[in-house]
Scaffold this motif. Structure first.
Motif, PDB file in Angstrom:
ATOM      1  N   ILE A   1       0.840  -1.205   0.000  1.00  0.00           N
ATOM      2  CA  ILE A   1       0.000   0.000   0.000  1.00  0.00           C
ATOM      3  C   ILE A   1       0.873   1.253   0.000  1.00  0.00           C
ATOM      4  N   ALA A   2       1.991   1.192   0.739  1.00  0.00           N
ATOM      5  CA  ALA A   2       2.906   2.333   0.812  1.00  0.00           C
ATOM      6  C   ALA A   2       3.826   2.418  -0.400  1.00  0.00           C
ATOM      7  N   ARG A   3       3.780   1.408  -1.274  1.00  0.00           N
ATOM      8  CA  ARG A   3       4.643   1.336  -2.456  1.00  0.00           C
ATOM      9  C   ARG A   3       6.121   1.424  -2.081  1.00  0.00           C
ATOM     10  N   ASP A   4       6.449   0.723  -1.001  1.00  0.00           N
ATOM     11  CA  ASP A   4       7.828   0.653  -0.529  1.00  0.00           C
ATOM     12  C   ASP A   4       8.506  -0.544  -1.200  1.00  0.00           C
ATOM     13  N   VAL A   5       9.145  -0.291  -2.315  1.00  0.00           N
ATOM     14  CA  VAL A   5       9.699  -1.366  -3.138  1.00  0.00           C
ATOM     15  C   VAL A   5      10.758  -2.156  -2.380  1.00  0.00           C
ATOM     16  N   GLN A   6      11.647  -1.480  -1.704  1.00  0.00           N
ATOM     17  CA  GLN A   6      12.722  -2.175  -0.992  1.00  0.00           C
ATOM     18  C   GLN A   6      12.179  -3.078   0.114  1.00  0.00           C
ATOM     19  N   LEU A   7      11.186  -2.572   0.846  1.00  0.00           N
ATOM     20  CA  LEU A   7      10.604  -3.382   1.916  1.00  0.00           C
ATOM     21  C   LEU A   7       9.846  -4.580   1.340  1.00  0.00           C
ATOM     22  N   VAL A   8       9.116  -4.366   0.253  1.00  0.00           N
ATOM     23  CA  VAL A   8       8.408  -5.478  -0.395  1.00  0.00           C
ATOM     24  C   VAL A   8       9.399  -6.550  -0.826  1.00  0.00           C
ATOM     25  N   GLN A   9      10.537  -6.132  -1.367  1.00  0.00           N
ATOM     26  CA  GLN A   9      11.544  -7.092  -1.821  1.00  0.00           C
ATOM     27  C   GLN A   9      12.078  -7.927  -0.669  1.00  0.00           C
ATOM     28  N   SER A  10      12.461  -7.297   0.428  1.00  0.00           N
ATOM     29  CA  SER A  10      13.022  -8.041   1.561  1.00  0.00           C
ATOM     30  C   SER A  10      11.969  -8.911   2.239  1.00  0.00           C
ATOM     31  N   LEU A  11      10.748  -8.374   2.381  1.00  0.00           N
ATOM     32  CA  LEU A  11       9.677  -9.149   3.018  1.00  0.00           C
ATOM     33  C   LEU A  11       9.322 -10.380   2.199  1.00  0.00           C
ATOM     34  N   THR A  12       9.216 -10.213   0.896  1.00  0.00           N
ATOM     35  CA  THR A  12       8.838 -11.337   0.031  1.00  0.00           C
ATOM     36  C   THR A  12       9.890 -12.429   0.063  1.00  0.00           C
ATOM     37  N   ARG A  13      11.154 -12.032  -0.044  1.00  0.00           N
ATOM     38  CA  ARG A  13      12.224 -13.036  -0.036  1.00  0.00           C
ATOM     39  C   ARG A  13      12.255 -13.783   1.301  1.00  0.00           C
ATOM     40  N   ASP A  14      12.156 -13.055   2.409  1.00  0.00           N
ATOM     41  CA  ASP A  14      12.186 -13.705   3.717  1.00  0.00           C
ATOM     42  C   ASP A  14      10.962 -14.580   3.945  1.00  0.00           C
ATOM     43  N   HIS A  15       9.809 -14.121   3.485  1.00  0.00           N
ATOM     44  CA  HIS A  15       8.579 -14.873   3.697  1.00  0.00           C
ATOM     45  C   HIS A  15       8.597 -16.184   2.917  1.00  0.00           C
ATOM     46  N   VAL A  16       9.031 -16.130   1.675  1.00  0.00           N
ATOM     47  CA  VAL A  16       9.042 -17.327   0.831  1.00  0.00           C
ATOM     48  C   VAL A  16      10.067 -18.347   1.324  1.00  0.00           C
ATOM     49  N   THR A  17      11.219 -17.849   1.763  1.00  0.00           N
ATOM     50  CA  THR A  17      12.274 -18.770   2.210  1.00  0.00           C
ATOM     51  C   THR A  17      12.125 -19.183   3.655  1.00  0.00           C
ATOM     52  N   GLY A  18      11.247 -18.511   4.389  1.00  0.00           N
ATOM     53  CA  GLY A  18      11.034 -18.885   5.777  1.00  0.00           C
ATOM     54  C   GLY A  18      11.960 -18.213   6.739  1.00  0.00           C
ATOM     55  N   ALA A  19      12.646 -17.182   6.295  1.00  0.00           N
ATOM     56  CA  ALA A  19      13.559 -16.460   7.181  1.00  0.00           C
ATOM     57  C   ALA A  19      12.815 -15.308   7.824  1.00  0.00           C
ATOM     58  N   HIS A  20      12.584 -15.387   9.131  1.00  0.00           N
ATOM     59  CA  HIS A  20      11.846 -14.334   9.852  1.00  0.00           C
ATOM     60  C   HIS A  20      12.818 -13.528  10.690  1.00  0.00           C
TER      61      HIS A  20
END
Length: 290
Positions: A271-290
């Protein structure tokens, strides 16, 4: 996404008590056009051909009882033309129940299950179970064991890591593009799905959470307008939810809640269009790294 975890207790498929998830799914008896011609229909009363005879030979009930002396109830022509439950419907319900049992660890990695035993468990004949298991074999969840049944595939951490890598390669570029192009109000519409994953996680039921988890990811990726992409990503996601062999504990309620919280955080970033945060969140979420 739900991270793969260990299986439940092993047990013999012929003697173990029905598990909470698949056992709760009582599949209706299979009906054929011949059964309707003989006079049975849902809600009918009287001595017509019983629905539990549909899985066996005409005129014979599920346990072999004969029904030759029973008089059929004639149906009006309009009712005869009504569609009946087809085998594909039963197979689909069985497939859903088996997938639930697989994700929940009730179908244990390395164990062999026969179609007749599973058919008894679900109250249907072995045929739709066998057909559903063949589909699971195509998906890589089980493998055929000649003259015995189907063995649940044993997966290790390496396979899970490979699935995560492929998911990241597919989903991350799409999400980055959507971050720049999808208006914030469209992401806001997905908030109920994210909240649904949190409610499912609060139950501590891995199988229940798995369904809501994939539903959220499908909705996000569907905004790309690519049906094939959604189907491929969902298949990879489903495979990543299967239990690992040798794991000592299934993800508990806290782990599921943490995974569900990722969905809310990701939506906020989109919603905030924070590209960098979306990138890190997506990678961590998919790989299981919290």
């Amino acid at each position: 996404m739900q991270h793969a975890g260990p299986q439940g207790a092993h047990g013999s498929p012929d003697t173990r008590a029905p598990a909470s998830h698949p056992a709760a799914v009582r599949v209706p008896p299979q009906l054929r056009a011949a059964d309707v011609d003989r006079g049975w229909r849902p809600g009918a009363t009287g001595p017509a051909v019983r629905p539990d005879a549909a899985a066996g030979a005409p005129g014979v009930g599920a346990r072999g009882e004969h029904t030759h002396s029973e008089q059929p109830i004639p149906l009006p022509r309009t009712e005869q033309a009504r569609p009946v439950v087809q085998r594909s419907s039963v197979r689909g319900q069985i497939l859903d129940a088996l997938r639930t049992a697989l994700v929940g660890g009730e179908l244990a990695p390395g164990e062999v299950y026969s179609a007749p035993a599973l058919g008894d468990r679900f109250g249907v004949s072995a045929t739709p179970v066998r057909e559903a298991m063949q589909q699971l074999a195509l998906e890589g969840a089980v493998e055929v064991v000649p003259n015995r049944g189907f063995r649940v595939v044993e997966r290790g951490a390496r396979e899970l890591a490979e699935l995560a890598e492929i998911r990241a390669l597919i989903e991350l570029p799409v999400l980055l593009r959507l971050t720049r192009t999808v208006p914030p109000e469209r992401w806001t519409e997905l908030r109920p799905l994210a909240e649904a994953t949190a409610r499912a996680a609060s139950t501590g039921c891995r199988a229940t959470y798995a369904e809501t988890d994939r539903a959220f990811h499908r909705a996000v990726l569907s905004l790309a307008g690519n049906t094939q992409l959604v189907q491929i990503a969902d298949d990879l996601h489903r495979r990543a939810q299967w239990p690992l062999v040798g794991a000592k504990a299934t993800p508990g309620r806290a782990a599921l809640l943490a995974d569900a919280e990722d969905h809310v955080t990701l939506l906020d970033a989109l919603i905030a269009r924070d590209v960098q945060l979306v990138q890190s969140l997506t990678r961590d979420h998919v790989t299981g790294a919290h």
